[in-house]
Design a protein around this motif. Structure first.
Motif, mmCIF file in Angstrom:
data_model
loop_
_atom_site.group_PDB
_atom_site.id
_atom_site.type_symbol
_atom_site.label_atom_id
_atom_site.label_comp_id
_atom_site.label_asym_id
_atom_site.label_seq_id
_atom_site.Cartn_x
_atom_site.Cartn_y
_atom_site.Cartn_z
ATOM 1 N N TYR A 175 2.698 -5.680 -10.367
ATOM 2 C CA TYR A 175 4.051 -5.697 -10.675
ATOM 3 C C TYR A 175 4.807 -6.562 -9.696
ATOM 4 O O TYR A 175 5.642 -7.327 -10.436
ATOM 5 C CB TYR A 175 4.652 -4.249 -10.353
ATOM 6 N N GLU A 176 4.669 -6.974 -8.682
ATOM 7 C CA GLU A 176 5.306 -7.843 -7.734
ATOM 8 C C GLU A 176 5.088 -9.440 -8.055
ATOM 9 O O GLU A 176 5.759 -10.250 -8.146
ATOM 10 C CB GLU A 176 4.959 -7.717 -6.196
ATOM 11 N N ASN A 177 3.762 -9.340 -8.840
ATOM 12 C CA ASN A 177 3.287 -10.852 -9.172
ATOM 13 C C ASN A 177 3.597 -10.992 -10.468
ATOM 14 O O ASN A 177 3.607 -12.247 -11.112
ATOM 15 C CB ASN A 177 1.586 -10.857 -9.082
ATOM 16 N N GLY A 178 4.273 -10.007 -11.194
ATOM 17 C CA GLY A 178 4.637 -10.406 -12.669
ATOM 18 C C GLY A 178 3.548 -10.379 -13.624
ATOM 19 O O GLY A 178 3.499 -10.895 -14.795
ATOM 20 N N GLY B 212 1.973 7.085 -6.564
ATOM 21 C CA GLY B 212 0.696 7.833 -7.032
ATOM 22 C C GLY B 212 -0.023 6.584 -7.895
ATOM 23 O O GLY B 212 -0.664 7.189 -8.733
ATOM 24 N N ILE B 213 -0.088 5.454 -7.525
ATOM 25 C CA ILE B 213 -0.905 4.672 -8.375
ATOM 26 C C ILE B 213 -1.707 3.671 -7.401
ATOM 27 O O ILE B 213 -1.594 3.800 -6.044
ATOM 28 C CB ILE B 213 0.047 3.495 -9.121
ATOM 29 N N LYS B 214 -2.618 2.968 -7.623
ATOM 30 C CA LYS B 214 -3.609 2.068 -6.783
ATOM 31 C C LYS B 214 -3.005 0.988 -6.510
ATOM 32 O O LYS B 214 -2.108 0.310 -7.054
ATOM 33 C CB LYS B 214 -5.013 1.739 -7.558
ATOM 34 N N TYR C 50 0.781 -1.178 -0.112
ATOM 35 C CA TYR C 50 -0.052 -0.035 -0.011
ATOM 36 C C TYR C 50 0.905 1.205 0.077
ATOM 37 O O TYR C 50 0.579 2.205 -0.895
ATOM 38 C CB TYR C 50 -0.857 0.127 1.335
ATOM 39 N N LYS C 51 1.975 1.264 0.868
ATOM 40 C CA LYS C 51 2.737 2.474 0.904
ATOM 41 C C LYS C 51 3.402 2.691 -0.454
ATOM 42 O O LYS C 51 3.659 3.811 -0.911
ATOM 43 C CB LYS C 51 3.941 2.256 2.046
ATOM 44 N N PRO D 9 5.381 -2.086 -15.124
ATOM 45 C CA PRO D 9 5.356 -0.744 -15.061
ATOM 46 C C PRO D 9 5.399 0.113 -16.111
ATOM 47 O O PRO D 9 6.572 -0.468 -16.931
ATOM 48 C CB PRO D 9 6.270 -0.408 -13.619
ATOM 49 N N LYS D 10 5.025 1.330 -16.481
ATOM 50 C CA LYS D 10 5.611 1.927 -17.521
ATOM 51 C C LYS D 10 6.697 2.753 -17.024
ATOM 52 O O LYS D 10 7.128 2.787 -16.025
ATOM 53 C CB LYS D 10 4.445 3.257 -17.617
ATOM 54 N N GLN D 11 7.490 3.300 -18.211
ATOM 55 C CA GLN D 11 8.687 3.639 -17.950
ATOM 56 C C GLN D 11 9.074 4.671 -16.631
ATOM 57 O O GLN D 11 9.949 4.651 -15.912
ATOM 58 C CB GLN D 11 9.431 4.385 -19.148
ATOM 59 N N GLU D 12 8.019 5.614 -16.835
ATOM 60 C CA GLU D 12 8.025 6.761 -15.578
ATOM 61 C C GLU D 12 7.961 6.004 -14.243
ATOM 62 O O GLU D 12 8.614 6.424 -13.237
ATOM 63 C CB GLU D 12 7.013 7.974 -15.742
ATOM 64 N N ILE D 13 7.087 5.071 -13.976
ATOM 65 C CA ILE D 13 6.936 4.356 -12.758
ATOM 66 C C ILE D 13 8.265 3.494 -12.379
ATOM 67 O O ILE D 13 8.558 3.463 -11.342
ATOM 68 C CB ILE D 13 5.668 3.182 -12.675
#
Length: 68
Positions: A36-39, A27-29, A20-21, A43-47
């Motif tokens: 992302y962690e589950n694969g 700035g995402i949900k 959550y943090k 993420p987009k380049q900026e993330i």
């Protein structure tokens, strides 16, 4: 992108951040971050750059292209 998922999870835990943090810092949900962690999502380049900045590592490290 198995190495990315592994390094992302390890860094988050090392810093003591919850999923959550991390979502809040990016700035995402939260479900987006969890993917992302589950694969199941990348993420987009900026993330990706923002994640590297949060953990003070290179994008190459996150992607497994370097070991530092």
């Amino acid at each position: 992108m198995k190495i990315f998922e592994k390094r992302l999870t390890e860094l988050r835990k090392q810093y003591g951040y919850s999923q959550y943090k991390m979502a809040e810092l990016l700035g995402i949900k939260q479900p987006s971050y969890i993917r992302y962690e589950n694969g199941t999502s990348e993420p987009k380049q900026e993330i990706l750059v923002a994640i590297a900045d949060i953990f003070d590592v290179s994008v190459d490290y996150l992607l497994g292209r370097s070991n530092f």
